[in-house]
Design a protein around this motif. Structure first.
Motif, PDB file in Angstrom:
ATOM      1  N   VAL A 121      66.906  91.824  35.080  1.00  0.00           N
ATOM      2  CA  VAL A 121      67.352  93.151  35.523  1.00  0.00           C
ATOM      3  C   VAL A 121      66.145  93.997  35.943  1.00  0.00           C
ATOM      4  O   VAL A 121      66.155  94.659  36.980  1.00  0.00           O
ATOM      5  N   GLY A 122      65.071  93.930  35.137  1.00  0.00           N
ATOM      6  CA  GLY A 122      63.859  94.669  35.469  1.00  0.00           C
ATOM      7  C   GLY A 122      63.251  94.194  36.776  1.00  0.00           C
ATOM      8  O   GLY A 122      62.829  95.005  37.610  1.00  0.00           O
ATOM      9  N   GLU A 123      63.223  92.877  36.964  1.00  0.00           N
ATOM     10  CA  GLU A 123      62.647  92.324  38.193  1.00  0.00           C
ATOM     11  C   GLU A 123      63.460  92.738  39.417  1.00  0.00           C
ATOM     12  O   GLU A 123      62.900  93.118  40.456  1.00  0.00           O
ATOM     13  N   LYS A 124      64.785  92.684  39.300  1.00  0.00           N
ATOM     14  CA  LYS A 124      65.641  93.075  40.431  1.00  0.00           C
ATOM     15  C   LYS A 124      65.443  94.561  40.765  1.00  0.00           C
ATOM     16  O   LYS A 124      65.351  94.946  41.929  1.00  0.00           O
ATOM     17  N   PHE A 175      59.404 103.576  38.587  1.00  0.00           N
ATOM     18  CA  PHE A 175      59.628 102.229  38.064  1.00  0.00           C
ATOM     19  C   PHE A 175      58.540 101.272  38.543  1.00  0.00           C
ATOM     20  O   PHE A 175      58.013 100.471  37.760  1.00  0.00           O
ATOM     21  N   VAL A 176      58.194 101.348  39.819  1.00  0.00           N
ATOM     22  CA  VAL A 176      57.157 100.475  40.373  1.00  0.00           C
ATOM     23  C   VAL A 176      55.827 100.715  39.667  1.00  0.00           C
ATOM     24  O   VAL A 176      55.124  99.765  39.285  1.00  0.00           O
ATOM     25  N   LEU A 177      55.462 101.967  39.459  1.00  0.00           N
ATOM     26  CA  LEU A 177      54.201 102.297  38.796  1.00  0.00           C
ATOM     27  C   LEU A 177      54.213 101.847  37.332  1.00  0.00           C
ATOM     28  O   LEU A 177      53.210 101.348  36.823  1.00  0.00           O
ATOM     29  N   ALA A 178      55.357 102.027  36.664  1.00  0.00           N
ATOM     30  CA  ALA A 178      55.462 101.592  35.261  1.00  0.00           C
ATOM     31  C   ALA A 178      55.296 100.078  35.152  1.00  0.00           C
ATOM     32  O   ALA A 178      54.597  99.577  34.263  1.00  0.00           O
ATOM     33  N   ALA A 179      55.935  99.345  36.063  1.00  0.00           N
ATOM     34  CA  ALA A 179      55.841  97.878  36.041  1.00  0.00           C
ATOM     35  C   ALA A 179      54.393  97.414  36.246  1.00  0.00           C
ATOM     36  O   ALA A 179      53.941  96.459  35.605  1.00  0.00           O
ATOM     37  N   LYS A 180      53.659  98.104  37.113  1.00  0.00           N
ATOM     38  CA  LYS A 180      52.257  97.753  37.344  1.00  0.00           C
ATOM     39  C   LYS A 180      51.389  98.152  36.158  1.00  0.00           C
ATOM     40  O   LYS A 180      50.504  97.396  35.739  1.00  0.00           O
ATOM     41  N   LEU A 181      51.609  99.345  35.625  1.00  0.00           N
ATOM     42  CA  LEU A 181      50.808  99.835  34.500  1.00  0.00           C
ATOM     43  C   LEU A 181      50.948  98.940  33.269  1.00  0.00           C
ATOM     44  O   LEU A 181      49.980  98.725  32.537  1.00  0.00           O
ATOM     45  N   PHE A 182      52.163  98.447  33.043  1.00  0.00           N
ATOM     46  CA  PHE A 182      52.408  97.634  31.853  1.00  0.00           C
ATOM     47  C   PHE A 182      52.437  96.136  32.176  1.00  0.00           C
ATOM     48  O   PHE A 182      53.025  95.341  31.460  1.00  0.00           O
ATOM     49  N   SER A 183      51.795  95.807  33.296  1.00  0.00           N
ATOM     50  CA  SER A 183      51.465  94.422  33.668  1.00  0.00           C
ATOM     51  C   SER A 183      52.647  93.460  33.587  1.00  0.00           C
ATOM     52  O   SER A 183      52.562  92.377  32.989  1.00  0.00           O
ATOM     53  N   GLN A 184      53.769  93.832  34.195  1.00  0.00           N
ATOM     54  CA  GLN A 184      54.909  92.921  34.267  1.00  0.00           C
ATOM     55  C   GLN A 184      54.583  91.775  35.230  1.00  0.00           C
ATOM     56  O   GLN A 184      54.020  92.000  36.314  1.00  0.00           O
ATOM     57  N   LYS A 185      54.937  90.560  34.853  1.00  0.00           N
ATOM     58  CA  LYS A 185      54.578  89.391  35.658  1.00  0.00           C
ATOM     59  C   LYS A 185      55.121  89.477  37.078  1.00  0.00           C
ATOM     60  O   LYS A 185      54.455  89.108  38.044  1.00  0.00           O
ATOM     61  N   TYR A 186      56.363  89.952  37.209  1.00  0.00           N
ATOM     62  CA  TYR A 186      56.988  90.000  38.536  1.00  0.00           C
ATOM     63  C   TYR A 186      56.288  91.000  39.473  1.00  0.00           C
ATOM     64  O   TYR A 186      56.482  90.969  40.686  1.00  0.00           O
ATOM     65  N   ALA A 187      55.475  91.924  38.896  1.00  0.00           N
ATOM     66  CA  ALA A 187      54.806  92.939  39.719  1.00  0.00           C
ATOM     67  C   ALA A 187      53.358  92.571  40.025  1.00  0.00           C
ATOM     68  O   ALA A 187      52.676  93.281  40.773  1.00  0.00           O
TER      69      ALA A 187
END
Length: 600
Positions: A545-548, A469-481
Motif C-alpha cells: 500500500v505504501g509503495e503504491k 509522502f514522497v519526502l517521508a518515504a525518502k527520509l525514512f529510507s523506504q526500499k521502494y523509494a
C-alpha cells in the motif's frame, strides 16, 4: 522560509549529541516504554492518556503523533527546561562534562546577551550569600530576623538548605555589590537594587527576612522578602521580573524537588501558597512540596510540575476566601493532564499551623484529600444557606452542572446521592434535572459547531499530500523509494525544497539520511516538517500500500510540474511575436500535453 544561522561548530555539536543519547536524556523527564526500535511515552508537552510520544534512538529525534512536537535532543531540552538554544547546549554540555567553545559559534549579540545574563546571575548569587552572612553576623539588627526564625521553629540546617538570609538596612547591600565591580545597569536590572528619586541605589528588600528563589537549574533568580514589623505596605514582596525570573514559570522549591526526583519516584507533589508553608512542610519530612508564591496557577507552572509527577495535592489555607481564583487554578492543572486533589485543612489554618501539631496531623489531612469535583461541590456549598429555599435552588442548579463534569456514571450516581442527603430532593428528580441539562447543552453544541465546520475547509491539497509522502518515504529510507531522484521534482513549498535538497545532497555524497539533522536546518517551528514525520507511524510508509501510494504521489507531483510548465509556456506563446519561435513553443507545449496525458 529561513535557515537557522547559529554559526555552530559542527564537530562540537556532533560530539555533544553523541555524548547525550536522546533516550537517556528524555528518560530523565518522562517514563519511556520500549516497543521494537522505538521508545514511547505520554507526551510531556500536552495532555494525553495514550502514549503517542515516540523517541527514535537510531535517528536521535523525538516526535509526538498527538500534538506534533518534534526535535532533536537540543530542542527537547530547550522546550522542557524553558530555555533558549544556547541554554540547552550548555545544559547538555554540563551533563556530558564538555566545555562550550563560546567564541567559536556565538554571534556578537549572543555573546553580549550571555555576558549580561551571567553578570546578573553572579549578582544574584553574591546577594544571596550576603543576606545569609548577615543572619549570623552577630549584628544586633539581625536579632529580629533570628527571633522570627526561632518562633517558626526552623532549624539551622533548614535555614541553610533554603538559603534564608537577612537584609539589615537599605544601603549596605548597594555598597557591598559596588565593591564587587558590578555595573549600575546590571544591578538595577536584577531587581535587587532600586533607584531613589535623587538617584541613590537602595536595597529593594531593605530590612526584610530574605527567601532566595532558585530555579530548577540551581540558579538564584529572585528574592522574596518578609516584613518583620507591621506596616501599611505588603508583608511579602518579590524582586521584579527579569530575564532570569518569570513568576508565572517559576515554582518555589523546584530545585529541591528536582533533586528529590533523582533520588526516588515522586508519587505526588504538594502545592502550597507561600515560602513558610513550603519550608515548614519540608522540614517535617514532606519534601515533595512547591509553592506558587501566592499567585494564580498558570499553565507554565502546571507543565513544570508535571515533569515530576502526574498527581498534585493542593494544600492552600483552610478558608474559602478567594476560592474562585483557586478553582480557576485547579482547572488549569486538570487541563494539563494532572490528577488534582484538594487537601482539607481546619478553617482558618494553613499548612504551617497544622504541621506544627506534628507530622501525623498533616499526613491525616493529606489522606483526606478530596478529588477536584468533590472540592468544587464543597466550595459551592459554602456560598449558600441551604436552609433557605431560594438559595437551595440556586445551589442545586450550579451543583448539577458540576456533577455533569464527572468522568463516569458511577461517580455521578455517588455525587447525586450526596446532593440528595444535603437537600432532601429525591434521587429520581435530581437525575432527571441532570439529564435535562445534558440535553440542553447538546442542542447548544450543535448550533455552535456546525458553522465552524462549514467555515474551516482547510484540508491539504492532493499535491501537498503527495509531496509529504514522497519526502517521508525518502527520509525514512523506504526500499521502494531508493532509486527515485528527488531533484527531478520542483517542489512548490520552500520547506519541501529544503528537505529535498538535504536528501539529494546526502545521496550524492553516499551518506546516510538522518531526519534529525533537519532540526538544525529548518526554522524552530515547522509544522510542515512535523506533518512529514507524522507519516512515519505504524505501517503508513511500508508494504504494498505504501509503495503504491508513493508511485501515485510521484505521478501527481510530476503532473503538477508539467502543468506548471505548460502554463508558463502558454504565457510565453501568447506574448511571442516571432512566427518561428511561436511554432517552436507550440511544438514544446504539444509534447508536454502528451506527456501529461500519459501520466494520467
Amino acid at each position: 522560509m529561513s535557515v537557522k544561522g547559529r554559526g555552530l561548530d559542527p564537530r562540537f555539536m556532533q560530539e555533544l549529541k553523541f555524548k547525550n543519547n536522546i533516550v537517556d536524556v528524555i528518560g530523565g523527564y518522562a517514563s519511556l516504554d520500549r516497543k521494537g526500535n522505538t521508545h514511547w511515552a505520554c507526551c510531556p508537552f500536552h495532555h494525553e492518556k495514550t502514549a503517542s510520544f515516540a523517541v527514535n534512538e537510531s535517528e536521535q529525534f523525538y516526535h509526538c503523533f498527538g500534538c506534533g512536537a518534534s526535535g532533536d535532543v537540543v530542542k527537547f531540552v530547550q522546550e522542557i527546561e524553558s530555555t533558549d538554544f544556547m541554554g540547552a547546549v550548555r545544559i547538555l554540555a554540563s551533563r556530558a562534562k564538555m566545555e562550550v567553545p563560546e567564541s567559536n559559534f556565538d554571534t556578537e549579540q549572543a555573546v553580549l546577551a550571555k555576558k549580561k545574563r551571567d553578570q546578573m546571575a553572579a549578582i544574584m548569587l553574591d546577594t544571596a550569600k550576603f543576606y545569609l552572612s548577615n543572619l549570623y553576623s552577630g549584628d544586633k539588627r539581625a536579632d529580629a530576623h533570628l527571633q522570627y526564625i526561632s518562633n517558626r521553629k526552623l532549624t539551622p540546617t533548614t535555614v541553610k538548605r533554603f538559603g534564608i538570609g537577612a537584609s539589615l538596612d537599605f544601603f549596605s547591600l548597594p555598597d557591598y555589590l559596588a565593591g564587587k565591580g558590578y555595573s549600575r545597569e546590571n544591578l538595577l536590572d536584577t531587581g535587587v537594587l532600586t533607584e531613589t528619586k535623587n538617584g541613590k541605589l537602595v536595597d529593594s528588600q531593605g530590612g526584610r527576612l530574605i527567601f532566595p528563589i532558585i530555579n530548577a537549574m540551581d540558579e538564584v533568580v529572585a528574592f522574596g522578602g518578609r516584613l518583620l514589623e507591621k506596616a501599611d505596605f505588603a508583608k511579602y514582596k518579590n524582586t521584579k521580573e527579569t530575564v532570569l525570573f518569570n513568576k508565572s514559570k517559576t515554582l518555589y522549591n523546584i530545585n529541591l524537588l528536582k533533586k528529590l526526583k533523582r533520588e526516588q519516584t515522586i508519587k505526588d507533589v504538594i502545592f502550597v501558597e507561600g515560602y513558610m508553608d513550603t519550608i515548614s512542610l519540608y522540614q517535617a519530612g514532606f519534601k515533595n512540596v512547591v509553592a506558587s508564591m501566592g499567585t494564580a496557577l498558570t499553565k507554565e507552572q502546571a507543565r513544570l510540575v508535571k515533569r515530576y509527577s502526574d498527581n498534585v495535592l493542593i494544600s492552600y489555607d483552610g478558608d474559602f476566601a478567594g476560592q474562585k481564583n483557586t478553582l480557576r487554578g485547579l482547572e488549569i492543572l486538570k487541563s494539563e493532564g494532572l490528577n488534582v486533589r484538594v487537601v482539607p485543612l481546619p478553617e482558618g489554618a494553613d499548612p504551617d499551623d497544622v504541621v506544627k501539631q506534628g507530622k501525623d496531623a498533616y499526613q491525616k489531612c493529606l489522606d483526606d484529600a478530596l478529588p477536584l469535583i468533590d472540592y468544587k461541590l464543597l466550595s459551592l456549598e459554602k456560598k449558600y444557606d441551604l436552609s433557605r429555599l431560594e438559595e437551595k435552588r440556586k445551589y442545586l442548579k450550579e451543583a448539577l452542572k458540576i456533577v455533569k463534569e464527572a468522568e463516569s456514571e458511577s461517580v455521578k450516581e455517588e455525587l447525586l446521592k450526596g446532593l440528595r442527603e444535603k437537600t432532601g430532593i429525591t434521587y429520581q428528580s435530581l437525575e432527571r434535572d441532570l439529564n435535562s441539562i445534558k440535553k440542553d447543552e447538546k442542542k447548544e453544541t450543535v448550533e455552535i459547531v456546525v458553522p465552524d465546520i462549514r467555515e474551516t475547509s482547510g484540508e491539504l491539497s492532493v499535491t501537498d499530500k503527495a509531496a509529504r509522502f514522497v519526502l517521508a518515504a525518502k527520509l525514512f529510507s523506504q526500499k521502494y523509494a531508493k532509486d527515485f531522484d528527488l531533484s527531478t521534482i520542483d517542489f512548490s513549498s520552500s520547506v519541501h525544497k529544503i528537505i529535498a535538497e538535504y536528501v539529494v545532497e546526502r545521496e550524492r555524497e553516499n551518506e546516510r539520511i538522518r531526519p534529525s539533522e533537519l532540526f538544525e536546518i529548518l526554522d524552530e517551528s515547522c509544522p510542515e516538517f512535523n506533518e512529514i514525520l507524522d507519516l512515519n507511524y505504524e505501517d503508513k510508509l511500508s508494504g504494498e500500500v505504501g509503495e503504491k501510494f508513493f508511485l501515485d504521489s510521484v505521478k501527481i507531483l510530476q503532473k503538477q510540474d508539467l502543468e506548471r510548465k505548460i502554463e508558463s509556456m502558454n504565457l510565453a506563446y501568447r506574448d511571442e511575436t516571432d512566427a518561428e519561435k511561436r511554432k517552436e513553443l507550440a511544438k514544446q507545449i504539444s509534447e508536454l500535453i502528451l506527456k501529461n496525458k500519459k501520466l494520467k
